[in-house]
Design a protein around this motif. Structure first.
Motif, PDB file in Angstrom:
ATOM      1  N   TYR A 371     -12.862  -7.482  -2.625  1.00  0.00           N
ATOM      2  CA  TYR A 371     -12.192  -7.980  -1.429  1.00  0.00           C
ATOM      3  C   TYR A 371     -12.445  -9.471  -1.238  1.00  0.00           C
ATOM      4  O   TYR A 371     -13.531  -9.981  -1.577  1.00  0.00           O
ATOM      5  CB  TYR A 371     -12.701  -7.258  -0.173  1.00  0.00           C
ATOM      6  N   GLN A 373     -13.299 -11.659   1.610  1.00  0.00           N
ATOM      7  CA  GLN A 373     -13.849 -11.447   2.946  1.00  0.00           C
ATOM      8  C   GLN A 373     -14.010 -12.777   3.673  1.00  0.00           C
ATOM      9  O   GLN A 373     -14.606 -13.718   3.147  1.00  0.00           O
ATOM     10  CB  GLN A 373     -15.210 -10.742   2.854  1.00  0.00           C
ATOM     11  N   ARG A 398     -10.873  -8.519   5.705  1.00  0.00           N
ATOM     12  CA  ARG A 398     -10.921  -8.233   4.280  1.00  0.00           C
ATOM     13  C   ARG A 398      -9.513  -8.028   3.740  1.00  0.00           C
ATOM     14  O   ARG A 398      -8.701  -7.338   4.369  1.00  0.00           O
ATOM     15  CB  ARG A 398     -11.754  -6.985   3.996  1.00  0.00           C
ATOM     16  N   THR A 399      -9.245  -8.610   2.578  1.00  0.00           N
ATOM     17  CA  THR A 399      -7.974  -8.434   1.866  1.00  0.00           C
ATOM     18  C   THR A 399      -8.271  -7.942   0.454  1.00  0.00           C
ATOM     19  O   THR A 399      -9.008  -8.603  -0.293  1.00  0.00           O
ATOM     20  CB  THR A 399      -7.189  -9.753   1.802  1.00  0.00           C
ATOM     21  N   GLN A 401      -8.317  -7.275  -3.361  1.00  0.00           N
ATOM     22  CA  GLN A 401      -7.936  -8.059  -4.530  1.00  0.00           C
ATOM     23  C   GLN A 401      -7.615  -7.172  -5.732  1.00  0.00           C
ATOM     24  O   GLN A 401      -7.090  -7.663  -6.732  1.00  0.00           O
ATOM     25  CB  GLN A 401      -9.078  -9.021  -4.897  1.00  0.00           C
ATOM     26  N   ASP A 420      -6.055  -2.026   2.671  1.00  0.00           N
ATOM     27  CA  ASP A 420      -5.512  -3.177   1.942  1.00  0.00           C
ATOM     28  C   ASP A 420      -5.834  -4.481   2.665  1.00  0.00           C
ATOM     29  O   ASP A 420      -6.269  -5.458   2.054  1.00  0.00           O
ATOM     30  CB  ASP A 420      -4.000  -3.033   1.778  1.00  0.00           C
ATOM     31  N   ARG A 421      -5.603  -4.492   3.960  1.00  0.00           N
ATOM     32  CA  ARG A 421      -5.941  -5.650   4.807  1.00  0.00           C
ATOM     33  C   ARG A 421      -6.502  -5.114   6.118  1.00  0.00           C
ATOM     34  O   ARG A 421      -5.812  -4.369   6.817  1.00  0.00           O
ATOM     35  CB  ARG A 421      -4.731  -6.547   5.071  1.00  0.00           C
ATOM     36  N   THR A 422      -7.729  -5.487   6.425  1.00  0.00           N
ATOM     37  CA  THR A 422      -8.370  -5.009   7.648  1.00  0.00           C
ATOM     38  C   THR A 422      -8.947  -6.169   8.437  1.00  0.00           C
ATOM     39  O   THR A 422      -9.280  -7.221   7.879  1.00  0.00           O
ATOM     40  CB  THR A 422      -9.512  -4.018   7.337  1.00  0.00           C
ATOM     41  N   ARG A 423      -9.053  -5.948   9.736  1.00  0.00           N
ATOM     42  CA  ARG A 423      -9.690  -6.911  10.625  1.00  0.00           C
ATOM     43  C   ARG A 423     -10.601  -6.145  11.569  1.00  0.00           C
ATOM     44  O   ARG A 423     -10.167  -5.227  12.256  1.00  0.00           O
ATOM     45  CB  ARG A 423      -8.653  -7.697  11.423  1.00  0.00           C
ATOM     46  N   SER A 452      -6.168  -1.789  10.775  1.00  0.00           N
ATOM     47  CA  SER A 452      -5.542  -1.911   9.465  1.00  0.00           C
ATOM     48  C   SER A 452      -4.263  -2.716   9.641  1.00  0.00           C
ATOM     49  O   SER A 452      -3.325  -2.271  10.313  1.00  0.00           O
ATOM     50  CB  SER A 452      -5.234  -0.527   8.883  1.00  0.00           C
ATOM     51  N   THR A 454      -2.092  -3.334   7.445  1.00  0.00           N
ATOM     52  CA  THR A 454      -1.000  -2.812   6.624  1.00  0.00           C
ATOM     53  C   THR A 454      -0.377  -1.552   7.228  1.00  0.00           C
ATOM     54  O   THR A 454       0.833  -1.364   7.146  1.00  0.00           O
ATOM     55  CB  THR A 454      -1.511  -2.491   5.205  1.00  0.00           C
TER      56      THR A 454
END
Length: 508
Positions: A371, A373, A398-399, A401, A420-423, A452, A454
């Protein structure tokens, strides 16, 4: 010593055995403190399985936890071990046994030449940032798993006066959690730091190569070479720049994970109490920014940090959390709590109840992926002779990779895009009041959000805890605690949980 050997033989962790290997090489005497303990706790929860409203079931829980505290601080050896074997009995389900371990050590085997570091731990961790979250290790939760982590690092370090300080280090790390995680890594690092005695330009050359073996993936090799130059501008300001080349052979979804990189930054130290470091640069995945700041007064300490890097689940488990707040309180409360063991215990209870242990408000969720980060945190503590207030604000993005297909065992085929993409964002606060020379009251509150980006799923968690501790005698202490927890999600599964407990701890 016998206790530590028995733990290693039982297989509690290989890290205990690694720490034992350091001891015969230490010729200088050291004072050892070995304290066996027993904790008896009785508690009640009105929602044992963290089920939605209408499905909650209450249950009494009895815990018997023998343990041991081992520590030493000598001129060539510093080590500390805290181990607990927890036997939990329930009124409506089968009993179970668990372990908790926190061990670390540093040894100087050959003066000014050979050193050894070792760490080991056994803890309960959240598997996912979504769904029920860890409230109490005694509560049943399908979203938790036991993580065992060990790290062993011998290294050569020597200062060549007028030339440089040379460091040659070997790192071995292992993180395992049943069938969910099994990752081993080996790394070698060569670092040369110039010695200019604070005059003019200085330099730092670093070469590192690591091999990561994840049981769920093909082996990954990472190489990195960098040169950093720094120069003082005046007595309080210095500039620095880094150039380097990195190569990583994991299968990335976007840019090939290799290439040249560079960073420019400055460090400002206007006083011994204030420090600010800022940098900007570019790597193969784009622009990067970094920030570290600290401000300290007699009764107050603040830290601010922001970083961007490629990371993994196992790497975060083995990262060393910031120790500024606990170190600050340990020094500040020296007159308030003269006994160092009791002082350390009080600080640990305070930080645990207020959930102030580093960035723990945001979950390092299980994954085999790599990821990008981006993480920021603000932490502070303000203390008076009889009270202390601590706050912690954290944000982690986190995205992914690498492909999400490798997490099918962890998430299931219908949830692969969830991470996939989280905050994640969290706010935590804790207040401690010293009621008397033997009694402390601690109140903690926290709120966190995991989203999430995504799928749009968003989970929120809130908790309020109250803890009362009392030192009944030199070797006996008692505590009582209350908590209220709420969990909401736009994917369903909302729940509430209330708990109350009391415990006695006897140290022999």
């Amino acid at each position: 010593m016998v206790i530590m050997i028995s733990l290693a033989r039982r297989g509690a962790t290989g890290g205990c055995g690694l720490m034992l290997l350091m001891l015969p090489a230490i010729a200088a005497p050291a004072d050892w403190s070995v304290t066996p303990t027993v904790r008896l706790r009785e508690s009640y929860t009105d929602n044992m399985n963290l089920a939605p409203d209408g499905q909650a079931r209450g249950q009494f829980v009895t815990e018997l936890a023998p343990g041991v505290l081992v520590s030493t601080t000598g001129p060539r050896l510093q080590a500390a071990l805290s181990y607990t074997l927890q036997k939990v009995a329930y009124t409506r389900q089968a009993d179970r046994t668990s372990q908790q371990l926190d061990a670390h050590g540093h040894a100087e085997v050959l003066p000014d030449w050979l050193f050894v570091d070792a760490r080991a731990g056994i803890t309960q961790r959240n598997v996912s940032a979504f769904g029920p979250q860890l409230v109490d290790p005694a509560i049943s939760n399908s979203n938790t798993s036991t993580v065992r982590a060990q790290a062993f690092s011998p290294y050569l370090r020597h200062h060549f006066r007028g030339l440089a300080t040379a460091l040659l280090r070997y790192d071995y790390q292992h993180v395992g959690s049943g069938g969910l995680l099994d990752v081993r890594s080996r790394a070698a690092t060569l670092q040369l730091t110039g010695d200019n005695a604070g005059r003019g330009w200085n330099w730092d050359l670093r070469l590192r190569r690591s091999e990561i073996d994840d049981a769920a993936l093909a082996p990954v090799t990472m190489s990195d070479a960098s040169l950093t130059l720094s120069h003082p501008i005046n007595n309080s300001l210095a500039g620095f720049g880094t150039i380097g080349y990195e190569k990583q052979d994991y299968h990335s979804l976007s840019a090939q994970p290799q290439g040249k990189y560079g960073t420019l930054g400055a460090v400002w130290t206007p006083s011994p109490r204030t420090r600010l470091s800022a940098s900007l640069g570019r790597r193969y995945f784009g622009k990067t920014y970094g920030l570290e700041a600290s401000y300290r007064l007699r009764s107050m300490y603040w830290t601010l940090a922001y970083s961007e890097d490629i990371t993994t689940t196992h790497g975060e488990f083995l990262s060393i959390p910031p120790a500024g707040l606990s170190d600050f309180l340990f020094e500040l409360w020296a007159t308030r709590i003269p006994d160092p063991q009791l002082r350390l215990k009080t600080i640990q209870v305070f930080l645990a109840i207020s959930q102030m242990m580093g960035a723990e408000g945001n979950v390092n969720f299980f994954s085999h992926r790599y990821y990008l980060q981006k993480q920021g945190r603000l932490s502070g503590v303000y203390s008076t002779p009889r009270s202390a207030l601590a706050v912690h604000l954290a944000s982690t993005g986190r995205t992914g990779q690498t492909t999400n297909a490798i997490d099918s065992v962890l998430l299931g085929p219908d949830q692969l895009s969830l991470t996939d993409r989280t905050r994640q964002t969290s706010l935590q606060a804790g207040w401690n009041w010293r009621m008397s020379a033997r009694g402390n009251l601690t109140v903690g509150a926290s709120h966190s959000r995991a989203k999430s980006l995504t799928t749009g799923r968003e989970d929120r968690n809130s908790a309020v805890t109250v803890g009362l501790t009392r030192q009944l005698s030199a070797r006996i202490s008692a505590s009582a605690d209350l908590r209220h927890v709420r969990h909401t999600s736009n994917a369903g599964g909302n729940y509430r949980e209330n708990g109350v407990g009391a415990s006695f701890i006897v140290a022999f």
